[in-house]
Design an enzyme around this catalytic site. Structure first.
Site, PDB file in Angstrom:
ATOM      1  N   GLY A  22     -50.711  -0.833 -25.884  1.00 49.85           N
ATOM      2  CA  GLY A  22     -52.162  -0.508 -26.881  1.00 49.85           C
ATOM      3  C   GLY A  22     -52.335  -0.969 -26.597  1.00 49.85           C
ATOM      4  O   GLY A  22     -52.433  -2.424 -26.188  1.00 49.85           O
ATOM      5  N   HIS A  23     -54.015  -1.310 -27.233  1.00 50.74           N
ATOM      6  CA  HIS A  23     -54.466  -2.598 -27.641  1.00 50.74           C
ATOM      7  C   HIS A  23     -54.201  -3.646 -29.024  1.00 50.74           C
ATOM      8  O   HIS A  23     -54.623  -4.121 -29.027  1.00 50.74           O
ATOM      9  CB  HIS A  23     -56.311  -1.699 -28.890  1.00 50.74           C
ATOM     10  CG  HIS A  23     -56.778  -0.658 -27.204  1.00 50.74           C
ATOM     11  ND1 HIS A  23     -56.890  -1.301 -26.399  1.00 50.74           N
ATOM     12  CD2 HIS A  23     -57.564   0.798 -28.127  1.00 50.74           C
ATOM     13  CE1 HIS A  23     -58.016  -0.198 -26.578  1.00 50.74           C
ATOM     14  NE2 HIS A  23     -57.776   1.234 -27.291  1.00 50.74           N
ATOM     15  N   PHE A  24     -53.116  -2.504 -29.507  1.00 48.03           N
ATOM     16  CA  PHE A  24     -52.666  -3.722 -30.167  1.00 48.03           C
ATOM     17  C   PHE A  24     -50.817  -4.136 -30.492  1.00 48.03           C
ATOM     18  O   PHE A  24     -50.718  -5.175 -31.184  1.00 48.03           O
ATOM     19  CB  PHE A  24     -52.673  -3.374 -31.992  1.00 48.03           C
ATOM     20  CG  PHE A  24     -54.044  -3.050 -32.722  1.00 48.03           C
ATOM     21  CD1 PHE A  24     -54.690  -4.142 -33.487  1.00 48.03           C
ATOM     22  CD2 PHE A  24     -54.914  -2.248 -32.398  1.00 48.03           C
ATOM     23  CE1 PHE A  24     -56.109  -4.262 -33.348  1.00 48.03           C
ATOM     24  CE2 PHE A  24     -56.354  -1.636 -32.841  1.00 48.03           C
ATOM     25  CZ  PHE A  24     -57.105  -3.345 -33.095  1.00 48.03           C
ATOM     26  N   GLY A  25     -50.693  -3.074 -29.230  1.00 48.67           N
ATOM     27  CA  GLY A  25     -49.021  -3.608 -29.461  1.00 48.67           C
ATOM     28  C   GLY A  25     -48.814  -2.453 -28.374  1.00 48.67           C
ATOM     29  O   GLY A  25     -49.233  -1.917 -27.596  1.00 48.67           O
ATOM     30  N   LYS A  26     -47.450  -2.382 -28.119  1.00 45.66           N
ATOM     31  CA  LYS A  26     -47.060  -1.853 -27.643  1.00 45.66           C
ATOM     32  C   LYS A  26     -46.581   0.002 -28.094  1.00 45.66           C
ATOM     33  O   LYS A  26     -46.318   0.078 -29.131  1.00 45.66           O
ATOM     34  CB  LYS A  26     -45.364  -2.400 -26.587  1.00 45.66           C
ATOM     35  CG  LYS A  26     -45.474  -3.476 -25.894  1.00 45.66           C
ATOM     36  CD  LYS A  26     -44.013  -4.173 -25.481  1.00 45.66           C
ATOM     37  CE  LYS A  26     -44.164  -5.635 -24.604  1.00 45.66           C
ATOM     38  NZ  LYS A  26     -43.105  -5.947 -24.349  1.00 45.66           N
ATOM     39  N   VAL A  27     -46.068   0.488 -27.569  1.00 50.63           N
ATOM     40  CA  VAL A  27     -44.944   2.013 -27.526  1.00 50.63           C
ATOM     41  C   VAL A  27     -44.045   1.866 -27.289  1.00 50.63           C
ATOM     42  O   VAL A  27     -43.508   1.726 -26.229  1.00 50.63           O
ATOM     43  CB  VAL A  27     -46.155   3.706 -27.085  1.00 50.63           C
ATOM     44  CG1 VAL A  27     -45.604   4.048 -27.813  1.00 50.63           C
ATOM     45  CG2 VAL A  27     -47.399   2.882 -27.470  1.00 50.63           C
ATOM     46  N   LYS A  42     -45.303   2.707 -31.809  1.00 46.32           N
ATOM     47  CA  LYS A  42     -46.176   2.303 -31.605  1.00 46.32           C
ATOM     48  C   LYS A  42     -45.907   1.207 -32.637  1.00 46.32           C
ATOM     49  O   LYS A  42     -45.667   1.220 -33.868  1.00 46.32           O
ATOM     50  CB  LYS A  42     -47.517   2.926 -31.804  1.00 46.32           C
ATOM     51  CG  LYS A  42     -48.569   1.852 -31.702  1.00 46.32           C
ATOM     52  CD  LYS A  42     -49.886   2.705 -31.598  1.00 46.32           C
ATOM     53  CE  LYS A  42     -50.009   3.274 -30.562  1.00 46.32           C
ATOM     54  NZ  LYS A  42     -51.769   3.446 -30.374  1.00 46.32           N
ATOM     55  N   ASP A 136     -62.877   7.425 -28.320  1.00 48.64           N
ATOM     56  CA  ASP A 136     -62.027   6.831 -26.808  1.00 48.64           C
ATOM     57  C   ASP A 136     -61.123   7.991 -26.076  1.00 48.64           C
ATOM     58  O   ASP A 136     -60.107   7.640 -25.825  1.00 48.64           O
ATOM     59  CB  ASP A 136     -61.323   5.350 -27.208  1.00 48.64           C
ATOM     60  CG  ASP A 136     -60.969   4.570 -26.058  1.00 48.64           C
ATOM     61  OD1 ASP A 136     -61.518   4.550 -24.818  1.00 48.64           O
ATOM     62  OD2 ASP A 136     -60.600   3.820 -26.022  1.00 48.64           O
TER      63      ASP A 136
HETATM   64  N1  ADE Z   1     -47.218   7.400 -24.572  1.00 49.38           N
HETATM   65  C1  ADE Z   1     -48.025   6.452 -25.554  1.00 49.38           C
HETATM   66  N2  ADE Z   1     -47.159   7.791 -26.587  1.00 49.38           N
HETATM   67  C2  ADE Z   1     -47.157   8.409 -26.050  1.00 49.38           C
HETATM   68  C3  ADE Z   1     -45.942   9.272 -26.415  1.00 49.38           C
HETATM   69  N3  ADE Z   1     -46.269   9.405 -28.506  1.00 49.38           N
HETATM   70  N4  ADE Z   1     -45.396   9.968 -25.867  1.00 49.38           N
HETATM   71  C4  ADE Z   1     -44.850   9.392 -24.651  1.00 49.38           C
HETATM   72  N5  ADE Z   1     -46.025   8.706 -24.239  1.00 49.38           N
HETATM   73  C5  ADE Z   1     -45.875   7.171 -25.198  1.00 49.38           C
END
Ligand code: ADE
Length: 404
Positions: A22-27, A42, A136
């Site tokens: 994402g904008h600020f880092g990984k999920v 996140k 967004d």
């Molecule tokens: N990718 C970003 N957020 C997610 C989430 N909550 N569950 C699965 N994939 C994701």
């Protein structure tokens, strides 16, 4: 919660593969060590947040997100912080992104598209009623669970500035503007509810047709299409679907169909069972909650700071093709375009006072200004002196293009 970085564990959570960036880092996918339950975590970079001086805002936004409990909104269960990272423990949604589904299967049958759109609107209006606007809404933020139900992610967080540097310009990785409402592009100050409704209209169009309503390789042309509401609704859609799309994709936010109008629309109301928000204490989730974050329980007023104006757009020029600004030159009619953020009246006054000082005359007609050099003696076949300059102002994305 003790976050041990480097090791694949964060407190009770065993960290797994990266789900997205994402904008600020990984999920990342994570599993709770005791219960085995899957979560999406996140991970935000504190250094970046501090450098952007948005730590207080992040705290407030996150505290607000914790209050959102709706079957169609990705749930934020808890928040923890280490010295360098902020961890947001989110509901894991295992059906992927809505648009992967459309990319695989093509457009959805109208009935299925309507059901998902009803869920999307339930999620969006629930958040709006709590003062949270998405701003967004786009494919990456609309996930689908194992049962095929919609889950909207990242509510509230998109109000945070993304990649603004000291120059105030947006330096993004060229995110797609296909879903952004015209008034947001114009940076006029806008009603967050109406701009979310526009984005939902774009999502509905994609679900029902398999195509984007506004698309162009050239970003400037794309922006112009969005601002003008330049799109086509296929005739093979049912009259009700055509009608709702037309009313949602109205470039004027004042006349656009709002949440109330939507709820009265016949097409929307077919087979509609509104979702029931969760009770406050349905937290049947197991995790530790000794977050190091300060908690704020007030609903923030969400300052609209993630807006892009034309100059910010130009600031992204490394990824922006500005060729649409310039036409192929016809030597008999040489044109030059300038971009300015002054209004046309000011630009025309400036031209007028300058050219008069230089000994020319000015004629104004139909929003155009002509600069004439009267010759004493025979005129040329075009009826004026040897020089003819005309200037016209075109408004685009808060930007006045002076064509001379
Ligand atoms: N990718 C970003 N957020 C997610 C989430 N909550 N569950 C699965 N994939 C994701």
């Amino acid at each position: 919660m003790a976050a041990s970085e480097g090791a694949m564990r964060m407190g009770k959570y065993e960290m797994g593969r990266t789900l997205g960036e994402g904008h600020f880092g990984k999920v990342r996918l994570a599993r709770h060590a005791d219960t085995g339950r899957a979560f999406a975590i996140k991970i935000l970079d504190r250094q970046r947040i501090l450098a952007m001086k948005i730590d207080e805002q992040i705290k407030t936004e996150i505290a607000t997100l914790k209050l959102l409990k709706h079957p169609n909104v990705v749930r934020l269960y808890e928040v923890a912080a280490s010295k360098t990272k902020i961890y947001m423990v989110l509901e894991y949604v295992n059906g992927g992104e809505l648009f992967e589904k459309i990319a695989l299967k093509g457009k959805l049958p109208e009935k299925e598209g309507r059901k998902l759109f009803q869920q999307l609107m339930d999620a969006v209006s629930y958040c709006h009623e709590r003062g949270v606007y998405h701003r967004d809404l786009k494919p990456e933020n609309v996930l689908v669970d194992a049962k095929g139900n919609i889950k909207v992610s990242d509510f509230g967080l998109s109000a945070l500035p993304q990649h603004q540097r000291k120059d105030g310009l947006l330096h993004t990785t060229c995110g797609s503007p296909n879903y952004i409402a015209p008034e947001v592009l114009l940076n006029k100050g806008y009603d967050g509810s109406m701009s979310d409704v526009w984005s939902c209209g774009v999502i509905l169009y994609v679900m029902l047709t398999g195509n984007l309503p506004f698309d162009d390789e050239n970003m400037v042309v794309l922006y112009q299409k969005i601002l003008k509401g330049d799109y086509r609704i296929p005739k093979w859609l049912s009259p009700g679907a055509q009608d709702i799309l037309r009313k949602l994709l109205d470039p004027n936010p004042i006349t656009r169909l709002g949440m109330d109008g939507l709820r009265e629309h016949d097409w929307f109301n077919q087979s509609y069972t509104p979702a029931v928000p969760f009770d406050d204490d349905d937290d049947n989730y197991v995790g530790d909650d000794n977050s190091h974050m300060t908690k704020h329980n007030g609903i923030p007023d969400n300052p609209a700071i993630n807006q892009m104006n034309a100059f910010q757009l130009i600031g992204m020029s490394s990824c922006l093709d500005l060729s649409g600004f310039f036409e192929k030159e016809d030597v008999s009619e040489r044109k030059t375009r300038f971009a300015s953020n002054y209004p046309p009246t000011y630009l025309f006054e400036k031209i007028e006072s300058n050219v008069i000082n230089m000994g020319f005359q000015v004629q104004k007609n139909n929003g155009k200004l002509k600069v004439i050099q009267e010759r004493k003696g025979p005129t040329n076949p075009r009826g004026h002196g040897s020089l003819l300059i005309s200037a016209e102002c075109l408004r685009s994305m808060n930007l006045f293009m002076l064509l001379s």
